[in-house]
Design a protein around this motif. Structure first.
Motif, mmCIF file in Angstrom:
data_model
loop_
_atom_site.group_PDB
_atom_site.id
_atom_site.type_symbol
_atom_site.label_atom_id
_atom_site.label_comp_id
_atom_site.label_asym_id
_atom_site.label_seq_id
_atom_site.Cartn_x
_atom_site.Cartn_y
_atom_site.Cartn_z
ATOM 1 N N UNK A 148 0.798 -1.416 0.149
ATOM 2 C CA UNK A 148 0.254 0.065 0.006
ATOM 3 C C UNK A 148 1.590 1.358 -0.219
ATOM 4 N N UNK A 149 2.103 1.220 0.429
ATOM 5 C CA UNK A 149 3.258 2.434 0.415
ATOM 6 C C UNK A 149 3.546 2.419 -0.448
ATOM 7 N N UNK A 150 3.746 1.427 -1.096
ATOM 8 C CA UNK A 150 3.773 1.253 -2.775
ATOM 9 C C UNK A 150 3.484 1.986 -3.319
ATOM 10 N N UNK A 151 2.344 1.449 -3.599
ATOM 11 C CA UNK A 151 0.992 2.342 -3.996
ATOM 12 C C UNK A 151 0.264 3.511 -4.365
ATOM 13 N N UNK A 466 11.542 -10.272 2.854
ATOM 14 C CA UNK A 466 12.341 -9.241 1.204
ATOM 15 C C UNK A 466 11.616 -8.951 0.190
ATOM 16 N N UNK A 467 10.101 -9.433 0.389
ATOM 17 C CA UNK A 467 8.872 -8.924 -0.115
ATOM 18 C C UNK A 467 8.783 -6.838 -0.056
ATOM 19 N N UNK A 468 9.227 -6.982 1.186
ATOM 20 C CA UNK A 468 8.630 -6.046 1.522
ATOM 21 C C UNK A 468 9.448 -4.775 2.158
ATOM 22 N N UNK A 469 10.682 -4.996 1.923
ATOM 23 C CA UNK A 469 11.872 -4.184 1.274
ATOM 24 C C UNK A 469 12.246 -3.542 -0.149
ATOM 25 N N UNK A 470 12.172 -4.877 -0.666
ATOM 26 C CA UNK A 470 11.496 -4.755 -2.551
ATOM 27 C C UNK A 470 10.283 -3.463 -2.563
ATOM 28 N N UNK A 471 9.178 -3.514 -2.196
ATOM 29 C CA UNK A 471 7.998 -2.384 -1.991
ATOM 30 C C UNK A 471 9.261 -1.393 -1.760
ATOM 31 N N UNK A 472 9.937 -1.608 -0.459
ATOM 32 C CA UNK A 472 10.238 -0.196 0.116
ATOM 33 C C UNK A 472 11.450 0.325 -0.650
ATOM 34 N N UNK A 473 11.976 -0.839 -1.540
ATOM 35 C CA UNK A 473 13.077 0.383 -2.588
ATOM 36 C C UNK A 473 12.392 1.072 -3.835
ATOM 37 N N UNK A 474 11.799 -0.345 -4.080
ATOM 38 C CA UNK A 474 10.689 1.094 -5.297
ATOM 39 C C UNK A 474 9.733 1.704 -4.956
ATOM 40 N N UNK A 475 9.289 2.076 -4.359
ATOM 41 C CA UNK A 475 8.924 3.288 -3.959
ATOM 42 C C UNK A 475 9.951 4.735 -3.809
ATOM 43 N N UNK A 476 11.075 4.127 -2.667
ATOM 44 C CA UNK A 476 12.100 4.709 -2.743
ATOM 45 C C UNK A 476 12.361 5.534 -4.368
ATOM 46 N N UNK A 477 12.500 4.544 -5.471
ATOM 47 C CA UNK A 477 13.363 4.916 -6.088
ATOM 48 C C UNK A 477 12.216 5.687 -7.597
#
Lengths: 492, 165
Positions: A148-151, A466-477
C-alpha cells in the motif's frame, strides 16, 4: 468446460451482454465528449451498477473503461483536442489526416489499432494475472502494508508535475480516511458526535466530487470561449489491405509495449502512447512524414494506449494497486460494488475474474464494430451544446451520490469535494492520489494494525520480509525518479 | 476532452502555495491535537497511531510547500508582477453554480426530486449561457423525466420524494 469459456458464456448471455454494450457505448460517448474523461464515464455508471450482480457490474465497468480510452481518440482526430490524456499522441498525425479530408480513415485506423491493443493486452492479463495472484497469496500483513505504501508513493510521485503536491494530495486523502470508526477498537475518530461523520466519508461522493463535479466547474470557465467543431467530410473509413499490412508490425509491437507500460503502476496510457509513437517514428522508413498525417502515427499510440487497459488491470486485480488515474477510479468503483481486488479474488470469486477477462475481450470487439459503424455520428455528438450537456451531468452526479445510501448528505459531500477538486486542479494538485489515499488508507491502517498486534508492537517487523523491502526500495526509487524529473524539467 | 483550467503561474502561484501549505499545516496540527482526546492504548496499535503518522507527514510536506512558495515568490524579478486577473463573470458563474447546487441538496429532501430538479437544471443551463427560455424549460422538463424513468423505473434506484417532515 474451461473457466474462461464459462466467462464468455456468462457475458454473451442475453441478460448480461446488453450491459457490456451499454458500458462500451457510454464509455465511447463520454470519452469523446468535450470536458469528460473515461474516469467520469465510469463514475456516472456507478449508481446503476450497484443494483446489478457483481460480475455484470464488473463487465459493464470494464466496457466503459475500454470504450472511454478509445473514445478519447475521436476528438483528438476530429478537432485536435485529446478526449483523454492517453490520446494526446494521436493528435500529432490524426488531426493532420482529418484536415486532408480523411478523418474516416484516421478513426478507422485508430479503431483497429485500439481493438488490437485491447485484445493483446487482455490475453497478457489472462496469462500474467493468475500467476501474480498466486505469488501475492503468500503476502502477510507486513508485505501488504509495504504494498500500500508502494501504491500510494508511485501514484503520488508520478500523477502530477510536482512531487510535493502529489504527496500532499496522497496524505490529504489518507487524512480524510482517518475520519470515522477506526478498524481496531471501533472508536469514532473526528466525528464530533455527528452521526454522518461516524461512518467517515463515503468513497462515491468523494469520487463524484473530485472527478466529475470539479470538471463541471472547470467547464464554467470555458463559457463564452470558442469551441472547436468538426465540419469537414469524413471520407472513407477502413484503410486498404496494403495499408493494414504495413501497419501490422507497428500495431502488434505497440500493443505489447502498451501492455508492458500499463503493468507498471503509476505510468498509464499517455506515457505508453508517446513511447509507441516515438518508436514507430524511429523505425519508420519515412520519419519525416510523421506529424503530417501518417497513419502509423495514429496506429502506434492507439494500440499502445488501449494496450495499457489490460496491462493496468494486472496490478489492479492481483494486488489491488491501480496502474493509473482511471484504474484508481476503477478500484474505488470495484470496492463500492463489493469487489475487493487482490489475490483472494482469484481464489474466492474465479467466476468474477473470468467474466472480467471475457468482458474485456468482447468489449474490444465491440469497440471495433461500434467505432466503425458510428464514425459518421461522432461529429454530431461533438455538437451537443455545453449548456445542455453539463446540467445533465451535474444532475447525474447528484443523483449518483444520493443513490449510494439515499442520503442528501452524500450529495452535499460530493459538492464540497467538487469545490476541493476544482481548487486542486487550478493549483496543480493531482486528484488521483486523494482517491488512492481514501481507498488505501483504511487498508494500510488495518494491515499495519494486524502486523503490529501479531508482533506485539515491534515496528521492525515491517522491514524484515524481503518482499516488503523490495516494495520500499521501488517506492523510494519512484520518489527519486520524480525528483530527478522535476530537476530536469526545471533545468530545461 | 481534457480541457484544463487556466494555470496559475509565477509569483501568484508562490503566494497560493504559501496559503494552501499554511492551511494544510493548521489542518494537520488540528488533526494531531484531537488525537489526545482518543482513548488510551490497550493493544499494540491504538486509534491514534495512524492519524498521528499521517498528520505529521502532511505537516512536513505542507511546510516544504510553504518553503517552495516563499522561494518562488522571492525568485521572480521585481518587474515580473503577476497580475491577479480575476474573471469576474466566471467567478459569478462559479459561485452561483455552487449556490444552486447547495440549494438543490437542501431542497430535495423537502420538495422531492420531481419538484426540485427542473429549476436546478434550468439554473445550471442559464449559468452555461443558455439564453433561449423555451429551450431551457423544455430541456429541464425532459431531462427530469428521462432521468426519473432511467433511475426509478428502469434501474429501480430510489429518488427523493416529497415530504413535509
Amino acid at each position: 468446460m474451461t473457466p474462461i469459456l464459462e466467462g464468455f458464456l456468462y457475458v454473451l448471455h442475453p441478460l448480461h451482454f446488453p450491459f457490456l454494450a451499454v458500458g462500451v457505448t457510454l464509455g465511447i460517448i463520454v470519452g469523446a465528449l468535450p470536458g469528460l474523461t473515461a474516469s467520469v464515464g465510469i463514475i456516472l455508471l456507478l449508481p446503476f451498477v450497484f443494483y446489478l450482480d457483481v460480475s455484470t457490474a464488473m463487465v459493464m465497468l470494464c466496457g466503459a473503461f475500454c470504450g472511454g480510452i478509445y473514445g478519447g481518440s475521436i476528438t483528438a482526430i476530429l478537432i485536435s483536442t485529446p478526449g483523454t490524456p492517453s490520446a494526446a499522441a494521436t493528435v500529432l498525425d490524426g488531426y493532420p489526416l482529418a484536415q486532408k479530408g480523411e478523418a474516416g480513415k484516421a478513426i478507422g485506423v485508430a479503431t483497429i489499432a485500439s481493438t488490437s491493443g485491447g485484445i493483446i493486452s487482455t490475453f497478457c492479463l489472462m496469462f500474467f494475472a493468475p500467476k501474480l495472484a498466486r505469488i501475492a497469496l503468500e503476502f502477510g500483513p507486513e508485505e501488504y502494508f509495504a504494498l500500500t505504501v508502494f501504491g500510494l508513493t508511485v501514484i503520488a510521485s508520478v500523477a502530477g508535475k510536482s512531487l510535493t503536491k502529489g504527496l500532499i494530495s496522497g496524505f490529504f486523502g489518507l487524512l480524510i480516511a482517518t475520519v470515522g470508526i477506526d478498524p481496531v477498537e471501533g472508536y469514532a475518530r473526528y466525528s464530533f458526535g455527528i452521526p454522518n461523520l461516524m461512518a467517515g466519508f463515503s468513497l462515491l461522493p468523494v469520487l463524484i466530487g473530485l472527478f466529475a463535479i470539479s470538471q463541471i466547474f472547470v467547464q464554467m470557465e470555458m463559457v463564452g470561449k470558442k469551441v472547436k467543431k468538426y465540419d469537414q467530410k469524413i471520407g472513407r473509413i477502413l484503410p486498404s489491405a496494403s495499408e493494414l499490412k504495413k501497419l501490422f508490425f507497428i500495431i502488434i509491437s505497440s500493443s505489447f509495449l502498451g501492455t508492458f507500460i500499463g503493468i507498471i503502476p503509476g505510468t498509464g496510457g499517455a506515457i505508453a502512447s508517446f513511447l509507441a509513437y516515438n518508436e514507430a517514428k524511429r523505425w519508420a522508413k519515412d520519419p519525416d512524414s510523421f506529424g503530417k498525417g501518417n497513419i502509423a502515427g495514429i496506429a502506434a499510440p492507439e494500440a499502445a494506449n488501449n494496450g495499457t487497459t489490460g496491462g493496468a488491470m494486472v496490478p489492479l486485480l492481483t494486488l489491488g494497486i491501480p496502474g493509473d488515474v482511471v484504474t484508481a477510479v476503477m478500484l474505488g468503483c470495484l470496492l463500492l460494488i463489493g469487489v475487493r481486488p487482490g489475490p483472494l479474488l482469484f481464489k474466492e470469486s474465479p467466476e468474477v475474474v473470468n467474466a472480467v477477462f471475457a468482458g474485456l475481450l468482447l468489449a474490444n470487439v465491440l469497440i471495433l464494430f461500434l467505432g466503425v459503424l458510428s464514425v459518421r455520428i461522432f461529429p454530431k455528438v461533438l455538437r451537443i451544446p455545453p449548456s445542455i450537456l453539463f446540467p445533465i451531468i451535474f444532475t447525474l452526479c447528484f443523483l449518483g451520490a444520493f443513490s449510494l445510501s439515499n442520503s442528501t448528505y452524500d450529495m452535499f459531500i460530493a459538492l464540497v469535494f467538487g469545490i476541493i477538486g476544482y481548487i486542486m486542479q487550478k493549483n496543480g494538485f493531482p486528484a488521483a492520489p486523494v482517491v488512492l489515499g481514501v481507498i488505501l488508507g483504511p487498508i494500510a491502517e488495518d494491515v499495519l494494525a494486524r502486523a503490529l498486534i501479531i508482533s506485539h508492537g515491534d515496528w521492525t517487523t515491517l522491514f524484515k520480509s524481503p518482499i516488503s523491502i523490495f516494495f520500499y526500495v521501488i517506492s523510494t526509487a519512484s520518489v527519486i525518479y520524480s525528483l530527478r524529473r522535476q530537476f530536469v524539467a526545471k533545468k530545461a | 476532452m481534457t480541457l484544463s483550467v487556466t494555470p496559475i503561474a509565477g509569483k501568484l502561484m508562490g503566494i497560493i502555495e504559501i496559503i494552501i501549505g499554511a492551511c494544510l499545516m493548521v489542518l494537520s496540527v488540528v488533526f494531531y491535537g484531537i488525537t489526545f482526546q482518543f482513548p488510551k492504548q490497550t493493544l499494540a496499535f491504538s486509534p491514534k497511531v495512524f492519524p498521528r503518522f499521517v498528520s505529521t507527514c502532511l505537516f512536513i510536506i505542507s511546510a516544504i510547500l510553504v518553503i517552495q512558495g516563499i522561494m518562488a515568490f522571492r525568485k521572480r524579478s521585481p518587474d515580473e508582477h503577476a497580475k491577479l486577473a480575476i474573471d469576474k463573470a466566471f467567478l459569478t458563474r462559479l459561485l452561483f453554480g455552487i449556490l444552486i447546487g447547495y440549494t438543490y441538496t437542501q431542497l430535495l429532501p423537502i420538495t422531492g426530486y420531481i419538484v426540485a430538479t427542473p429549476p436546478f437544471i434550468a439554473g445550471i443551463m442559464i449559468i452555461f449561457n443558455e439564453k433561449r427560455w423555451i429551450r431551457t424549460g423544455l430541456c429541464a422538463l425532459i431531462t427530469t423525466s428521462v432521468l426519473y424513468i432511467l433511475f426509478r423505473i428502469i434501474f429501480k434506484v430510489p429518488l427523493p420524494r416529497f415530504s413535509l417532515f
